[in-house]
Scaffold this motif. Sequence first.
Motif, PDB file in Angstrom:
ATOM      1  N   ILE A  80       0.832  -1.253   0.060  1.00  0.00           N
ATOM      2  CA  ILE A  80       0.016  -0.142  -0.013  1.00  0.00           C
ATOM      3  C   ILE A  80       0.944   1.296   0.076  1.00  0.00           C
ATOM      4  N   GLU A  81       1.762   0.973   0.762  1.00  0.00           N
ATOM      5  CA  GLU A  81       2.739   2.538   0.815  1.00  0.00           C
ATOM      6  C   GLU A  81       3.521   2.626  -0.223  1.00  0.00           C
ATOM      7  N   ALA A  82       3.867   1.391  -0.958  1.00  0.00           N
ATOM      8  CA  ALA A  82       4.694   1.986  -2.419  1.00  0.00           C
ATOM      9  C   ALA A  82       3.381   2.340  -3.181  1.00  0.00           C
ATOM     10  N   GLN A  83       2.052   2.457  -2.998  1.00  0.00           N
ATOM     11  CA  GLN A  83       1.257   2.945  -4.104  1.00  0.00           C
ATOM     12  C   GLN A  83       0.781   4.101  -3.695  1.00  0.00           C
ATOM     13  N   ARG A  84       0.588   4.381  -2.409  1.00  0.00           N
ATOM     14  CA  ARG A  84       0.128   5.855  -1.843  1.00  0.00           C
ATOM     15  C   ARG A  84       0.044   5.873  -0.233  1.00  0.00           C
ATOM     16  N   PRO A  85       0.279   6.781   0.261  1.00  0.00           N
ATOM     17  CA  PRO A  85       0.368   7.062   1.706  1.00  0.00           C
ATOM     18  C   PRO A  85      -0.832   6.374   2.358  1.00  0.00           C
ATOM     19  N   LEU A  86      -0.947   5.609   3.303  1.00  0.00           N
ATOM     20  CA  LEU A  86      -1.927   5.081   3.909  1.00  0.00           C
ATOM     21  C   LEU A  86      -2.461   6.111   5.286  1.00  0.00           C
ATOM     22  N   ASP A  87      -3.410   6.611   5.006  1.00  0.00           N
ATOM     23  CA  ASP A  87      -4.028   7.714   6.120  1.00  0.00           C
ATOM     24  C   ASP A  87      -4.792   7.130   7.093  1.00  0.00           C
ATOM     25  N   VAL A  88      -5.686   6.009   6.955  1.00  0.00           N
ATOM     26  CA  VAL A  88      -6.474   5.457   8.060  1.00  0.00           C
ATOM     27  C   VAL A  88      -6.424   3.766   7.932  1.00  0.00           C
ATOM     28  N   LEU A  89      -6.275   3.383   9.143  1.00  0.00           N
ATOM     29  CA  LEU A  89      -6.126   1.813   9.188  1.00  0.00           C
ATOM     30  C   LEU A  89      -7.324   1.376  10.271  1.00  0.00           C
ATOM     31  N   VAL A  90      -8.490   0.809   9.628  1.00  0.00           N
ATOM     32  CA  VAL A  90      -9.398   0.351  10.285  1.00  0.00           C
ATOM     33  C   VAL A  90      -9.059  -1.403  10.887  1.00  0.00           C
ATOM     34  N   ASN A  91      -8.911  -1.416  12.139  1.00  0.00           N
ATOM     35  CA  ASN A  91      -8.887  -2.694  12.639  1.00  0.00           C
ATOM     36  C   ASN A  91     -10.278  -3.124  12.916  1.00  0.00           C
ATOM     37  N   ASN A  92     -10.919  -4.047  11.946  1.00  0.00           N
ATOM     38  CA  ASN A  92     -12.089  -4.412  12.124  1.00  0.00           C
ATOM     39  C   ASN A  92     -12.237  -6.028  12.223  1.00  0.00           C
ATOM     40  N   ALA A  93     -10.862  -6.952  11.818  1.00  0.00           N
ATOM     41  CA  ALA A  93     -11.032  -8.292  11.823  1.00  0.00           C
ATOM     42  C   ALA A  93     -11.305  -8.811  13.358  1.00  0.00           C
ATOM     43  N   GLY A  94     -12.050  -9.853  13.513  1.00  0.00           N
ATOM     44  CA  GLY A  94     -12.165 -10.178  14.777  1.00  0.00           C
ATOM     45  C   GLY A  94     -13.307 -11.640  14.839  1.00  0.00           C
ATOM     46  N   ALA A  95     -13.122 -12.249  15.739  1.00  0.00           N
ATOM     47  CA  ALA A  95     -13.999 -13.679  16.020  1.00  0.00           C
ATOM     48  C   ALA A  95     -14.491 -13.342  17.590  1.00  0.00           C
ATOM     49  N   MET A  96     -15.864 -14.356  17.456  1.00  0.00           N
ATOM     50  CA  MET A  96     -16.313 -14.113  18.941  1.00  0.00           C
ATOM     51  C   MET A  96     -16.695 -15.268  19.304  1.00  0.00           C
ATOM     52  N   PRO A  97     -15.748 -16.002  20.316  1.00  0.00           N
ATOM     53  CA  PRO A  97     -16.222 -17.296  20.860  1.00  0.00           C
ATOM     54  C   PRO A  97     -17.282 -17.104  22.095  1.00  0.00           C
ATOM     55  N   THR A  98     -18.064 -17.898  21.940  1.00  0.00           N
ATOM     56  CA  THR A  98     -19.099 -17.930  23.016  1.00  0.00           C
ATOM     57  C   THR A  98     -19.463 -19.178  23.509  1.00  0.00           C
ATOM     58  N   GLY A  99     -19.269 -19.242  24.810  1.00  0.00           N
ATOM     59  CA  GLY A  99     -19.395 -20.704  25.663  1.00  0.00           C
ATOM     60  C   GLY A  99     -18.936 -20.594  27.057  1.00  0.00           C
ATOM     61  N   LEU A 100     -18.934 -21.580  27.724  1.00  0.00           N
ATOM     62  CA  LEU A 100     -18.455 -21.601  28.972  1.00  0.00           C
ATOM     63  C   LEU A 100     -16.987 -21.216  29.147  1.00  0.00           C
ATOM     64  N   THR A 101     -16.525 -20.259  29.812  1.00  0.00           N
ATOM     65  CA  THR A 101     -15.125 -19.654  29.865  1.00  0.00           C
ATOM     66  C   THR A 101     -14.198 -20.837  30.204  1.00  0.00           C
ATOM     67  N   GLU A 102     -14.258 -21.746  31.181  1.00  0.00           N
ATOM     68  CA  GLU A 102     -13.398 -22.882  31.318  1.00  0.00           C
ATOM     69  C   GLU A 102     -12.993 -23.588  30.394  1.00  0.00           C
ATOM     70  N   ALA A 103     -14.177 -23.996  29.775  1.00  0.00           N
ATOM     71  CA  ALA A 103     -14.076 -24.842  28.606  1.00  0.00           C
ATOM     72  C   ALA A 103     -13.357 -24.670  27.309  1.00  0.00           C
ATOM     73  N   TYR A 104     -12.798 -23.440  27.485  1.00  0.00           N
ATOM     74  CA  TYR A 104     -12.192 -22.952  26.101  1.00  0.00           C
ATOM     75  C   TYR A 104     -10.599 -23.233  26.531  1.00  0.00           C
ATOM     76  N   THR A 105      -9.879 -24.095  25.736  1.00  0.00           N
ATOM     77  CA  THR A 105      -8.541 -24.405  25.920  1.00  0.00           C
ATOM     78  C   THR A 105      -7.623 -23.302  25.824  1.00  0.00           C
ATOM     79  N   LEU A 106      -6.325 -23.447  26.388  1.00  0.00           N
ATOM     80  CA  LEU A 106      -5.403 -22.533  26.175  1.00  0.00           C
ATOM     81  C   LEU A 106      -5.064 -22.316  24.739  1.00  0.00           C
ATOM     82  N   GLU A 107      -5.015 -23.040  23.999  1.00  0.00           N
ATOM     83  CA  GLU A 107      -4.705 -23.071  22.421  1.00  0.00           C
ATOM     84  C   GLU A 107      -5.811 -22.163  21.970  1.00  0.00           C
ATOM     85  N   GLN A 108      -7.301 -22.592  22.263  1.00  0.00           N
ATOM     86  CA  GLN A 108      -8.331 -21.601  21.641  1.00  0.00           C
ATOM     87  C   GLN A 108      -8.059 -20.122  22.189  1.00  0.00           C
ATOM     88  N   ALA A 109      -7.652 -20.015  23.327  1.00  0.00           N
ATOM     89  CA  ALA A 109      -7.428 -18.559  23.868  1.00  0.00           C
ATOM     90  C   ALA A 109      -6.318 -17.787  23.200  1.00  0.00           C
TER      91      ALA A 109
END
Length: 295
Positions: A80-109
């Motif tokens: 991107i920077e080689a083409q034009r200056p980056l003015d804005v970064l929108v950090n949108n990527a994400g995941a939403m784990p839902t379930g019993l907290t203890e039951a998530y493994t360390l690897e999942q966390a």
Amino acid sequence: MSNLKTVLITGASRGIGLLAAKALAERGHYVYASMRDIKGRNKSAAEELQIWAGENKLSLEPIELDVTDDQSVNTAISKIEAQRPLDVLVNNAGAMPTGLTEAYTLEQAQQNFDVNMFGIMRTSRAALPHMRGRKSGLLISLSSAAGRFAMPFFGLYCASKWAMEAYCEALHYELEPFGIESVIIEPSGHGTDLVKTSPAPADKKCVEAYGPMAGGRESLLGMFQDMFDLGDPGTDANNVATKIVELVEATSARPIRTQVGHDMGVSAVNDAVAPIQAELIKGLKPVYMGETTDA
């Protein structure tokens, strides 16, 4: 419109990221819509975006970027920077784990933090040297109402969002001397595919040990989906995309936090914490702004 920006959005293959990419492009901004595996599973999403942009004569370019991979992030930012200056970064990527907290493994966390927290660190660290050099730039990071409170079956998700909020707010203060803003958006529940793609806890034996509470994950996700199916305007994901556009185009100082959708008490928490935080920063500012003097 004048003052058009070059914007990179992570996780733009679908959901809020896709909506925001289109909304910004329609406003005339040059948008890089990033996604993983652009030649594989997201090939059709990338092609559809390119066709849409071409048909509407808009400046939108899909780009390969995996927020969990250092090389992928650095390569995308460099391109991107080689083409034009980056003015804005929108950090949108994400995941939403839902379930019993203890039951998530360390690897999942670790996997979840790798996206929700460390993904933001990777993209920010890749973009900020360029922004600091120009003494201008904007980071917009997508948190959640869950970034301001904790609730059952959301422990891992809340933990990752609490962490990223602390990181992004610290950047807000530290980047001030460089004319760069780091701000946070806190959406409540909005109708995206996060419900359908929510990772379940892997420790099945632990889940079973909780008895009737084991059904909490399905009940909570079902509650969200029922709410979205009602078509309540307050849960329309376009609300978040619109707010992203407003923050990108703001001509005055932006608030550190912006709540979107049903409030859920988030504004009250923000309002209560703000003066305490401001007093702390007031005392620290001479230190982090390099204004200390010898006694």
